[in-house]
Scaffold this motif. Structure first.
Motif, PDB file in Angstrom:
ATOM      1  N   LEU A   1       0.821  -1.209   0.000  1.00 53.14           N
ATOM      2  CA  LEU A   1       0.000   0.000   0.000  1.00 53.14           C
ATOM      3  C   LEU A   1       0.859   1.265   0.000  1.00 53.14           C
ATOM      4  CD1 LEU A   1      -2.619  -1.257   2.619  1.00 53.14           C
ATOM      5  CD2 LEU A   1      -2.615  -1.562   0.142  1.00 53.14           C
ATOM      6  N   GLN A   2       2.159   1.082  -0.173  1.00 55.20           N
ATOM      7  CA  GLN A   2       3.116   2.197  -0.091  1.00 55.20           C
ATOM      8  C   GLN A   2       2.752   3.373  -0.993  1.00 55.20           C
ATOM      9  OE1 GLN A   2       6.884   2.403  -2.458  1.00 55.20           O
ATOM     10  NE2 GLN A   2       7.688   1.407  -0.649  1.00 55.20           N
ATOM     11  N   SER A   3       2.313   3.078  -2.230  1.00 57.99           N
ATOM     12  CA  SER A   3       2.020   4.149  -3.202  1.00 57.99           C
ATOM     13  C   SER A   3       0.924   5.079  -2.714  1.00 57.99           C
ATOM     14  CB  SER A   3       1.556   3.561  -4.530  1.00 57.99           C
ATOM     15  OG  SER A   3       2.562   2.851  -5.129  1.00 57.99           O
ATOM     16  N   TYR A   4       0.050   4.571  -1.856  1.00 54.96           N
ATOM     17  CA  TYR A   4      -1.111   5.361  -1.433  1.00 54.96           C
ATOM     18  C   TYR A   4      -0.905   5.993  -0.055  1.00 54.96           C
ATOM     19  CZ  TYR A   4      -2.748   2.028  -4.906  1.00 54.96           C
ATOM     20  OH  TYR A   4      -2.866   1.259  -6.035  1.00 54.96           O
ATOM     21  N   CYS A   5       0.243   5.691   0.562  1.00 50.49           N
ATOM     22  CA  CYS A   5       0.461   6.121   1.940  1.00 50.49           C
ATOM     23  C   CYS A   5       1.544   7.205   1.971  1.00 50.49           C
ATOM     24  CB  CYS A   5       0.852   4.891   2.770  1.00 50.49           C
ATOM     25  SG  CYS A   5       0.646   5.123   4.539  1.00 50.49           S
ATOM     26  N   GLY A   6       2.099   7.458   3.125  1.00 49.94           N
ATOM     27  CA  GLY A   6       3.116   8.500   3.233  1.00 49.94           C
ATOM     28  C   GLY A   6       4.061   8.215   4.379  1.00 49.94           C
ATOM     29  N   ALA A   7       4.932   9.188   4.624  1.00 55.32           N
ATOM     30  CA  ALA A   7       5.859   9.083   5.753  1.00 55.32           C
ATOM     31  C   ALA A   7       5.594  10.265   6.672  1.00 55.32           C
ATOM     32  CB  ALA A   7       7.298   9.114   5.256  1.00 55.32           C
ATOM     33  N   ASP A   8       5.671  10.040   7.971  1.00 56.28           N
ATOM     34  CA  ASP A   8       5.413  11.130   8.908  1.00 56.28           C
ATOM     35  C   ASP A   8       6.404  11.062  10.072  1.00 56.28           C
ATOM     36  OD1 ASP A   8       4.441  13.114  10.506  1.00 56.28           O
ATOM     37  OD2 ASP A   8       2.331  12.620  10.184  1.00 56.28           O
ATOM     38  N   PRO A   9       7.629  11.559   9.858  1.00 56.31           N
ATOM     39  CA  PRO A   9       8.630  11.490  10.928  1.00 56.31           C
ATOM     40  C   PRO A   9       8.236  12.261  12.182  1.00 56.31           C
ATOM     41  CG  PRO A   9       9.600  12.353   8.875  1.00 56.31           C
ATOM     42  CD  PRO A   9       8.144  12.168   8.630  1.00 56.31           C
ATOM     43  N   VAL A  10       7.454  13.328  12.037  1.00 63.03           N
ATOM     44  CA  VAL A  10       7.075  14.112  13.225  1.00 63.03           C
ATOM     45  C   VAL A  10       6.143  13.268  14.098  1.00 63.03           C
ATOM     46  CG1 VAL A  10       6.096  16.271  14.063  1.00 63.03           C
ATOM     47  CG2 VAL A  10       7.233  16.219  11.849  1.00 63.03           C
ATOM     48  N   PHE A  11       5.168  12.635  13.467  1.00 69.78           N
ATOM     49  CA  PHE A  11       4.234  11.782  14.214  1.00 69.78           C
ATOM     50  C   PHE A  11       5.002  10.675  14.945  1.00 69.78           C
ATOM     51  CE2 PHE A  11       1.576   8.165  14.924  1.00 69.78           C
ATOM     52  CZ  PHE A  11       0.310   8.675  15.186  1.00 69.78           C
ATOM     53  N   HIS A  12       5.898  10.015  14.231  1.00 66.55           N
ATOM     54  CA  HIS A  12       6.601   8.887  14.850  1.00 66.55           C
ATOM     55  C   HIS A  12       7.559   9.353  15.945  1.00 66.55           C
ATOM     56  CE1 HIS A  12       5.126   6.697  11.225  1.00 66.55           C
ATOM     57  NE2 HIS A  12       4.824   5.853  12.194  1.00 66.55           N
ATOM     58  N   TYR A  13       8.152  10.513  15.730  1.00 63.33           N
ATOM     59  CA  TYR A  13       9.011  11.054  16.780  1.00 63.33           C
ATOM     60  C   TYR A  13       8.164  11.370  18.024  1.00 63.33           C
ATOM     61  CZ  TYR A  13      11.993  14.216  19.367  1.00 63.33           C
ATOM     62  OH  TYR A  13      12.707  14.811  20.363  1.00 63.33           O
ATOM     63  N   ALA A  14       6.987  11.971  17.805  1.00 62.94           N
ATOM     64  CA  ALA A  14       6.133  12.354  18.934  1.00 62.94           C
ATOM     65  C   ALA A  14       5.566  11.123  19.643  1.00 62.94           C
ATOM     66  CB  ALA A  14       4.994  13.249  18.442  1.00 62.94           C
ATOM     67  N   ALA A  15       5.165  10.130  18.854  1.00 68.10           N
ATOM     68  CA  ALA A  15       4.469   8.981  19.444  1.00 68.10           C
ATOM     69  C   ALA A  15       5.423   7.889  19.916  1.00 68.10           C
ATOM     70  CB  ALA A  15       3.493   8.404  18.414  1.00 68.10           C
ATOM     71  N   GLN A  16       6.563   7.716  19.210  1.00 68.23           N
ATOM     72  CA  GLN A  16       7.441   6.587  19.523  1.00 68.23           C
ATOM     73  C   GLN A  16       8.872   7.001  19.875  1.00 68.23           C
ATOM     74  OE1 GLN A  16       6.919   4.185  15.901  1.00 68.23           O
ATOM     75  NE2 GLN A  16       5.433   2.916  16.990  1.00 68.23           N
ATOM     76  N   GLY A  17       9.130   8.308  19.801  1.00 72.68           N
ATOM     77  CA  GLY A  17      10.480   8.781  20.107  1.00 72.68           C
ATOM     78  C   GLY A  17      11.501   8.373  19.071  1.00 72.68           C
ATOM     79  N   ASP A  18      11.068   8.134  17.857  1.00 75.44           N
ATOM     80  CA  ASP A  18      11.938   7.601  16.812  1.00 75.44           C
ATOM     81  C   ASP A  18      11.489   8.201  15.477  1.00 75.44           C
ATOM     82  OD1 ASP A  18      13.308   6.039  15.019  1.00 75.44           O
ATOM     83  OD2 ASP A  18      12.257   4.176  15.485  1.00 75.44           O
TER      84      ASP A  18
END
Lengths: 498, 121
Positions: free
Chosen positions: A434-451
């Motif tokens: 499903l990669q073509s329809y999705c995205g990347a969100d480093p801010v979300f992952h940093y906020a939620a998972q510290g990574d």
């Protein structure tokens, strides 16, 4: 064997074409993902898809597809396989790939100006910080606003959006007014296509404000969380009931500016989860033809009030699916009503074009498509980044408006973040069908998972998007004939029978 | 995949190294490591995977069945990725090339029955 969904465009060549002298076919890049117990979806590099029986990807890779199968023709026509190592239409595919990524061509378009942190509401899910109405030291300075606007015009994008946010930006109307007028003055030289948006709670309109919005065709984006009891519970306002003020504000703005100049966003709290139908009905009663069933973001006050705002993504997905089902039923009965998030994903699935939705892009929308000028003069990569900053975390601060454009937009911080903004290179995403329809969100992952990269199996971003996209494919598979006219009407934003 | 032992909350599996590569095993276990404690080792012929369920809430028999399916899926993905990596690189290079250096004319000719010359500038 069961056939995949027939594609209208499988008609280019006669049978003799497929009887060439080669004995095998060549694979072209594609991925796959199971969508239910019987089907999987194949998605090629440019986002074309085929829904096929489970095991088909394995059969393709094992060279088990026979030339006399209809599937062979579908795979060939949709560029999943080729009769040559390099397909004749590789330049066409390359053009389509470039088109899918064309949101990168013009660089930053959306420029958010946080003109004030002052607010007259005290919403428990507020994703930013807010201060009381009388604290004007939390308004952006004219000097910083001027510098921010000058940076905005340095963007290579011929079309720019200047969005005013808060707090409640209209409590600092003098800043909004100055911003619009200064941008228009500069635009006499730059001649860009500018859209102005004010994100307001719609409770502080005056005749002067609305007259100014009308004169400059400013779009009003407001917040409406659903029925009165729900909206007032989510968005408390001291000394008054917010709901009636918002509805009055929406109606007043519509009368003065026009129906299509006013939109609303809702936020899903724990309380909202119980009322998807009521929320949708409320939007229809209030004259809206669309809704964005938007989950809460893990930032700001939303984290502090975890009882009201923390819920499992599975609960949100139930809410979303129940709401979407209801909206689809309404459309089947002839009511034109759109669910916005589904439409964003449908545009990615069913059209060759990119979608300008910064939360679901790869490379991510941060910097590439959006930047935030905060009230204190600092510049952030996304709206969510400045929300983190209000919690004391300045990780995504790109610089100050007084810095030069290159150091803010192409500086060390931007280059660092670029390592994490393409889902094509993230663990768990790189192989995802499903990669073509999705995205990347480093801010979300940093906020939620510290990574910055994030761990996909426990990522709410991944769980939510993977399930929503899977669900949409499941709907296309189970009820595609009935749903396609509805989905196309959503994509075109036009009722089916017009 | 061979099941060495299967207790209610712990299991050990052996995966033939001739059939599956280490990368495939890692990609498969990546998705399970959130719910299971996973140990990974190898002997001369097999990868040895030890699973334990600290929450004691999963049916490991079902987990193993799903894992077998996942292994096949990730192996398929690896075949496709390996076989198509060059064409993918070419596709992306062409897509983002700043000039026409990578462009090629498609085979065949084009004509128009009304006499209009579609290739005339």
């Amino acid at each position: 064997m069961e056939l995949p969904i027939a594609k209208d465009f499988r008609k280019f060549k006669g049978p003799e074409f497929y009887e060439a002298e080669f004995s095998e076919y060549f694979l072209l890049p594609f991925k796959f993902h199971r969508i239910n117990d019987e089907k999987e979806v194949l998605v090629n590099e440019v986002g074309d898809f085929l829904i096929v029986p489970i095991g088909t990807a394995r059969r393709i890779a094992s060279r088990d597809i026979q030339k006399d199968e209809l599937l062979y023709e579908d795979l060939f026509a949709n560029s999943f396989i080729s009769n040559k190592p390099i397909p004749d239409l590789i330049d066409v595919l390359a053009t389509r790939y470039r088109t899918k990524k064309s949101f990168l061509d013009d660089f930053t378009a959306l420029h958010i100006f946080v003109v004030s942190l002052r607010c007259n509401h005290s919403c428990h899910y507020c994703q930013v910080s807010r201060v009381s109405e009388n604290r004007q030291e939390f308004d952006i300075s004219i000097e910083d606003l001027t510098s921010g606007i000058e940076h905005m015009f340095r963007s290579p994008s011929p079309s720019i959006t200047m969005e005013f946010q808060g707090g409640e930006p209209l409590l600092a109307f003098d800043r909004v007014k100055f911003g619009v007028e200064y941008a228009l003055k500069l635009n006499e030289t730059f001649k860009k296509d500018i859209t102005f948006v004010v994100c307001t709670n719609a409770t502080v309109f005056t005749d002067e404000i609305l007259e100014f919005c009308k004169e400059h065709q400013i779009i009003i984006s407001t917040s409406l969380d659903g029925p009165e009891f729900l909206h007032n519970a989510n968005r408390p306002k001291s000394g008054a009931k917010s709901y009636q003020m918002v509805i009055d504000g929406i109606n007043r703005a519509r009368n003065q500016l026009g129906e299509d100049q006013v939109s609303a966003l809702m936020t899903t709290t724990s309380l909202s989860l119980e009322y998807p139908i009521e929320i949708i009905d409320n939007y229809i009663e209030n004259g809206f033809s669309n809704i964005f069933l938007r989950p809460i973001s893990p930032y700001g006050f939303a984290l502090k009030n975890s009882k009201k705002n923390r819920y499992h993504t599975e609960k949100y997905l139930e809410f979303y699916k129940k709401g979407l089902k209801y909206i689809i039923e309404l459309n089947k009965q002839g009511v034109f009503f759109v669910e916005d998030y589904t439409t964003i994903i449908l545009k990615k699935i069913l059209t060759p074009f990119p979608v300008s939705y910064v939360d679901l892009q790869s490379p991510a929308g941060m910097i590439n498509n959006v930047v935030v000028f905060n009230y204190d003069g600092y510049v952030y990569a996304t709206d969510e980044s400045r929300m983190l900053a209000e919690q004391g975390d300045f990780t995504f601060r790109l610089g100050h408006v007084k810095d030069n454009y290159r150091s803010i937009f192409y500086g060390e911080k931007a280059r660092f973040l670029s390592q994490y903004w393409s889902n094509e290179s993230l663990a768990g995403c790189a192989d995802c069908g499903l990669q073509s329809y999705c995205g990347a969100d480093p801010v979300f992952h940093y906020a939620a998972q510290g990574d910055f990269e994030g761990y996909r199996p426990t990522s709410d971003f991944c769980i939510k998007n993977m399930e929503i996209i899977r669900h949409i494919f499941d709907l296309l598979d189970s009820d595609g004939k009935a749903l396609m006219p509805i989905f196309n009407s959503w994509i075109n934003n036009r009722p089916r029978y017009q | 995949m061979v099941v060495d032992f299967l207790h209610s909350h712990k299991a050990q599996l052996k995966v033939n190294r001739e059939l599956y590569g280490e990368k495939v095993i890692h990609k498969c276990l990546y998705w399970w490591a959130a719910r299971l404690s996973v140990d990974f080792d190898k002997d001369d012929t097999s990868f040895v995977i030890t699973l334990s369920d600290p929450t004691e809430s999963l049916n490991l028999k079902d987990v193993i069945a799903s894992m077998k399916r996942d292994l096949i899926d990730f192996r398929t993905r690896e075949i496709i990725t390996d076989e198509t990596k060059h064409i993918r690189a070419m596709l992306i290079a062409k897509a983002f090339a700043n000039d026409d250096a990578f462009d090629e004319n498609p085979p065949g000719g084009i004509s128009d029955p009304t006499g209009f010359d579609p290739v005339k500038p």
